[in-house]
Design an enzyme around this catalytic site. Structure first.
Site, short mmCIF file in Angstrom:
data_model
loop_
_atom_site.label_atom_id
_atom_site.label_comp_id
_atom_site.label_asym_id
_atom_site.label_seq_id
_atom_site.Cartn_x
_atom_site.Cartn_y
_atom_site.Cartn_z
N VAL A 1 -5.37 0.43 2.91
CA VAL A 1 -5.53 -1.03 2.80
C VAL A 1 -6.73 -1.35 1.89
CG1 VAL A 1 -6.19 -3.10 4.10
CG2 VAL A 1 -4.43 -1.56 5.00
N LYS B 1 -4.31 -1.59 14.22
CA LYS B 1 -3.56 -0.55 14.92
C LYS B 1 -4.07 -0.41 16.35
CE LYS B 1 -3.56 2.36 11.37
NZ LYS B 1 -3.44 1.72 10.07
N GLU C 1 0.84 -1.21 0.00
CA GLU C 1 0.00 0.00 0.00
C GLU C 1 0.88 1.26 0.00
OE1 GLU C 1 -1.11 2.00 3.33
OE2 GLU C 1 -0.84 0.34 4.74
N LYS D 1 -5.40 10.77 0.52
CA LYS D 1 -5.48 9.43 1.11
C LYS D 1 -6.65 8.74 0.42
CE LYS D 1 -6.52 7.34 5.61
NZ LYS D 1 -6.66 7.61 7.06
N SER E 1 -13.28 1.86 9.82
CA SER E 1 -12.46 1.94 8.61
C SER E 1 -13.06 1.14 7.46
CB SER E 1 -11.07 1.42 8.92
OG SER E 1 -10.31 1.35 7.73
N ALA E 2 -12.94 1.70 6.27
CA ALA E 2 -13.36 0.98 5.06
C ALA E 2 -12.50 -0.27 4.84
CB ALA E 2 -13.28 1.90 3.84
N1 PSU Z 1 -0.33 0.75 8.65
C1 PSU Z 1 0.68 1.57 9.08
N2 PSU Z 1 0.55 2.90 8.87
C2 PSU Z 1 -0.54 3.45 8.21
C3 PSU Z 1 -1.60 2.60 7.75
C4 PSU Z 1 -1.43 1.25 8.01
O1 PSU Z 1 1.67 1.08 9.65
O2 PSU Z 1 -0.58 4.66 8.01
C5 PSU Z 1 -2.81 3.17 6.99
C6 PSU Z 1 -3.39 2.08 6.11
O3 PSU Z 1 -3.33 2.53 4.77
C7 PSU Z 1 -4.81 1.91 6.56
C8 PSU Z 1 -5.13 3.29 7.01
O4 PSU Z 1 -5.66 1.45 5.55
O5 PSU Z 1 -3.94 3.66 7.72
C9 PSU Z 1 -6.40 3.31 7.84
O6 PSU Z 1 -7.00 4.56 7.78
P1 PSU Z 1 -8.50 4.78 8.31
O7 PSU Z 1 -8.44 4.41 9.76
O8 PSU Z 1 -8.80 6.24 8.11
O9 PSU Z 1 -9.37 3.88 7.51
MN MN Z 2 -12.19 6.39 9.55
#
Ligand code: PSU
Ligand code: MN
Length: 308
Positions: free
Chosen positions: A107, A158, A26, A87, A139-140
């Site tokens: 992702v 995370k 990614e 993003k 998250s999507a």
């Molecule tokens: N893993 C990491 N750092 C990141 C991400 C994942 O070590 O920045 C990113 C990925 O691209 C994941 C995104 O899809 O954070 C999630 O964002 P959100 O919570 O807004 O869906």
């Molecule tokens: Mn979100």
């Protein structure tokens, strides 16, 4: 008409023809997840880690409104230093297209590209999930995992997230969560979370066999492989938790939400831990690239056997 077209690099095209295994990578981690210059270094190191383990790396990203699968080093460098970079999750494909913008795919965004390009293995750091402080922020990534059949290697979700809720969602959507060499779901910076995976597997070959069995049921969900951060760079959950709680509180107080939330939390936690969390983030990303490459090799050996 403005349709989203995919540009597959020559290297990946040639590799595909000769049956080389492919690992998708990614690019949100590059554009939004890590500071400069560590972001570019990491992107290069992940590509190298994939190559060293016998597969070809296909970094996915948008450049000037076009979806690219496999970037040259120059393109990686450009993306890492772009000022105006979006993003990009699945819903943002049309936005980057019509704005002719550059974008790092999340992702979910990367998985959508993989579905079109037929790539079955993908390495990331940590998947997105259900957030803690926000009243409704899911998250999507979870939606993509529920609907796109591929193997996704991560270091857990995370740790900034509501992990029990994230795991419940994955169960609801029939996404198996495989612990690689562990019975416990890893929490990104930490190897422990106190939560269970749905199955433990110990080798890349077992993961491939498992995925085949999973898809033989007709299910279209992904297989999520949770690979704990290496011991030497792991930070105990108890040490991380106060920093995560503080960062979440600050985000809430400052009204940070939506797409900005995850990058804000990661950066704030890196500051609070004086860079220690970032070291562990880098280590787990490389570790996942290595495992994904080994799984892709198992997969392509099986496919080549079938064709022979
Ligand atoms: N893993 C990491 N750092 C990141 C991400 C994942 O070590 O920045 C990113 C990925 O691209 C994941 C995104 O899809 O954070 C999630 O964002 P959100 O919570 O807004 O869906
Ligand atoms: Mn979100």
């Amino acid at each position: 008409m403005d349709t989203v077209t995919i540009t597959i690099s020559h290297e990946i095209r040639d590799g595909n023809r000769s049956g080389k295994p492919t690992v998708a990578l990614e690019s949100t981690v590059l554009t939004h997840g890590l500071p400069r210059p560590q972001n570019l270094q990491l992107a290069r190191d992940m590509e190298l880690a994939v190559r060293e383990n016998g597969a070809q790396p296909a970094t996915v990203a948008f450049l000037d409104g076009n979806l690219h699968i496999g970037l040259s080093d120059l393109e990686l460098e450009r993306l890492a230093n772009e000022q105006n970079v979006l993003k990009v999750g699945p819903r943002d494909y049309a936005t980057v297209k019509v704005k002719k913008a550059c974008g790092g795919t999340t992702v979910a965004g990367t998985m959508l590209a993989c579905r079109h390009a037929g790539i079955q293995v993908f390495a990331t750091g940590g998947i997105g999930g259900v957030h803690r402080e926000a009243p409704f922020d899911i998250s999507a990534d979870l939606q993509a995992l529920a609907t796109i059949p591929m193997i996704v290697v991560c270091a857990g979700a995370k740790a900034i997230l509501d992990l029990p809720a994230t795991l419940e969602y994955l169960e609801t959507m029939s996404v198996p969560v495989v612990g690689f060499g562990t019975d416990e779901f890893p929490a990104f910076y930490s190897r422990e979370s106190g939560l269970d995976v749905s199955v433990r597997l110990d080798t890349p070959q077992e993961i491939f066999d498992f995925a085949k069995a999973h898809w033989s049921t007709g299910l279209q969900s992904a297989v999520l492989v949770a690979n704990p951060v290496p011991l030497t760079e792991a930070i105990p959950n108890s040490e991380m938790e106060p920093f995560i709680a503080q960062a979440n509180r600050e985000a809430h107080e400052q009204g940070i939400h939506g797409q900005q939330l995850t990058p804000f939390l990661l950066q704030r936690i890196a500051e609070l831990t004086k860079g220690k969390s970032m070291q562990s983030n880098l280590a787990l990303l490389l570790n996942n690239a290595r495992l994904a490459a080994r799984i892709a090799v198992s997969l392509s050996m099986a496919q080549n056997r079938k064709q022979a």
